[in-house]
Enzyme design. Structure first.
Site, PDB file in Angstrom:
ATOM      1  CG  ASN A   1     -20.717 -31.256  27.394  1.00  0.00           C
ATOM      2  OD1 ASN A   1     -21.576 -31.799  26.695  1.00  0.00           O
ATOM      3  ND2 ASN A   1     -20.281 -30.023  27.177  1.00  0.00           N
TER       4      ASN A   1
ATOM      5  CE  LYS B   1     -17.670 -30.101  24.536  1.00  0.00           C
ATOM      6  NZ  LYS B   1     -16.798 -28.987  24.216  1.00  0.00           N
TER       7      LYS B   1
ATOM      8  CG  HIS C   1     -21.361 -25.558  26.468  1.00  0.00           C
ATOM      9  ND1 HIS C   1     -20.563 -25.187  25.398  1.00  0.00           N
ATOM     10  CD2 HIS C   1     -20.617 -26.416  27.213  1.00  0.00           C
ATOM     11  CE1 HIS C   1     -19.412 -25.816  25.496  1.00  0.00           C
ATOM     12  NE2 HIS C   1     -19.410 -26.568  26.591  1.00  0.00           N
TER      13      HIS C   1
ATOM     14  CD  GLU D   1     -18.890 -26.584  22.398  1.00  0.00           C
ATOM     15  OE1 GLU D   1     -19.787 -27.440  22.561  1.00  0.00           O
ATOM     16  OE2 GLU D   1     -17.684 -26.825  22.651  1.00  0.00           O
TER      17      GLU D   1
ATOM     18  CD  GLU E   1     -17.383 -25.719  30.295  1.00  0.00           C
ATOM     19  OE1 GLU E   1     -16.846 -26.822  30.405  1.00  0.00           O
ATOM     20  OE2 GLU E   1     -18.209 -25.460  29.411  1.00  0.00           O
TER      21      GLU E   1
ATOM     22  N   GLY F   1     -11.558 -27.355  24.616  1.00  0.00           N
ATOM     23  CA  GLY F   1     -11.057 -28.122  23.467  1.00  0.00           C
ATOM     24  C   GLY F   1      -9.697 -27.677  22.943  1.00  0.00           C
TER      25      GLY F   1
ATOM     26  CB  SER G   1      -8.403 -28.356  28.026  1.00  0.00           C
ATOM     27  OG  SER G   1      -8.708 -27.857  26.747  1.00  0.00           O
TER      28      SER G   1
HETATM   29  P1  PGA Z   1     -13.367 -29.977  26.787  1.00  0.00           P
HETATM   30  O1  PGA Z   1     -14.872 -29.424  26.839  1.00  0.00           O
HETATM   31  O2  PGA Z   1     -13.121 -30.735  28.059  1.00  0.00           O
HETATM   32  O3  PGA Z   1     -13.343 -30.863  25.574  1.00  0.00           O
HETATM   33  O4  PGA Z   1     -12.489 -28.794  26.673  1.00  0.00           O
HETATM   34  C1  PGA Z   1     -15.434 -28.943  28.012  1.00  0.00           C
HETATM   35  C2  PGA Z   1     -16.826 -28.424  27.740  1.00  0.00           C
HETATM   36  O5  PGA Z   1     -17.045 -27.834  26.674  1.00  0.00           O
HETATM   37  O6  PGA Z   1     -17.736 -28.588  28.576  1.00  0.00           O
END
Ligand code: PGA
Length: 243
Positions: A10, A12, A98, A100, A167, A173, A204
């Site tokens: 991903n 982003k 997601h 976010e 998640e 992150g 992460s």
């Molecule tokens: P990350 O993000 O591996 O940077 O924690 C995972 C995600 O948001 O899908």
């Protein structure tokens, strides 16, 4: 750990046209016999999907988008991309729900409409769920996940094209991952809701903690953010999963 594992990148809102080349290393790697069972899926920003699709032609790597509009039909939705448009350029997957985007106002109801639209367009869905740190502290993780799944998949019969990505919001992150036992139990809980669910973990994931994560034997794959932007780290995660 099952042998057929998903590794979903991903990206982003990262990556410009120069970063497209980074997939070339991963394409080469994906041809090695030893890792044939790894299903690699790249979800770059919309602007790079077409470039990626051209590059992965004749490989087993698939391409997905990171979101879609709820309307399957064309319409006056400035700045939006429908699942049909994503499918029409040759992508196979879309990430929906997601955290976010949930934080930016996406509701379970809207997520449900998006999933329906994606499935009707012939896309497979990477459906994200997860509790916040506050919810974890209040010990309501199961209630939260149950609600997200029930409402997100409301009136959807065809669940075989839906991958669940668990998640925890607090692990995205941050460098934090759940305790192995907690993660095992949460994944089991999700699989009890529907035995056919494939459940991935995201948050992460990196070349260090994968050694711990791969020991959790009910995980069907990983959704990888930050570490997936670096092809060496991404490859390392896959290698270590199988070694
Ligand atoms: P990350 O993000 O591996 O940077 O924690 C995972 C995600 O948001 O899908």
């Amino acid at each position: 750990m099952t042998n057929n594992m998903f590794f979903i990148a991903n990206w982003k809102m990262f990556g410009d046209f120069r970063s497209v080349n980074s997939i070339k290393k991963v394409i080469k790697f994906s041809r090695s016999k030893k890792f044939q069972k790894a299903q690699i899926i790249y979800c770059p920003p919309y602007t790079l999907i077409n470039n990626f699709i051209k590059l992965v032609k004749n490989t087993k790597i698939k391409i997905g988008a990171q979101n879609c509009h709820y309307s399957q039909r064309p319409g006056p939705f400035t700045g939006s991309i429908s699942a049909n448009l994503i499918k029409s350029i040759g992508a196979n997957y879309v990430i929906i729900g997601h955290s976010e985007n949930r934080e930016a106002g996406e509701t379970n109801k809207l997520i449900n409409l998006k999933i329906k639209s994606a499935l009707n367009s012939g896309l497979k869905v990477i459906f994200c769920i997860g509790e916040t740190f506050k919810e974890k502290r209040k010990k309501v993780t199961r209630q939260v996940l149950n609600k997200q799944i029930k409402l997100g998949l409301n009136k959807i019969k065809n669940k075989k094209d839906v991958l669940i990505a668990y998640e925890p919001v607090w692990s995205i992150g941050t460098g934090l991952i759940p305790k192995p036992n907690d993660l095992f139990n949460t994944i089991n809980f999700i699989k009890q809701i529907n035995k056919k669910f494939k459940v991935l973990y995201g948050g992460s994931v990196n070349p260090e903690n994968i050694k711990k994560l791969k020991l959790i034997n009910n995980i069907d794959g990983f959704l990888i953010g930050g570490a997936s932007q670096n092809p060496n780290k991404f490859i390392d995660i896959i290698k270590k999963t199988y070694n």
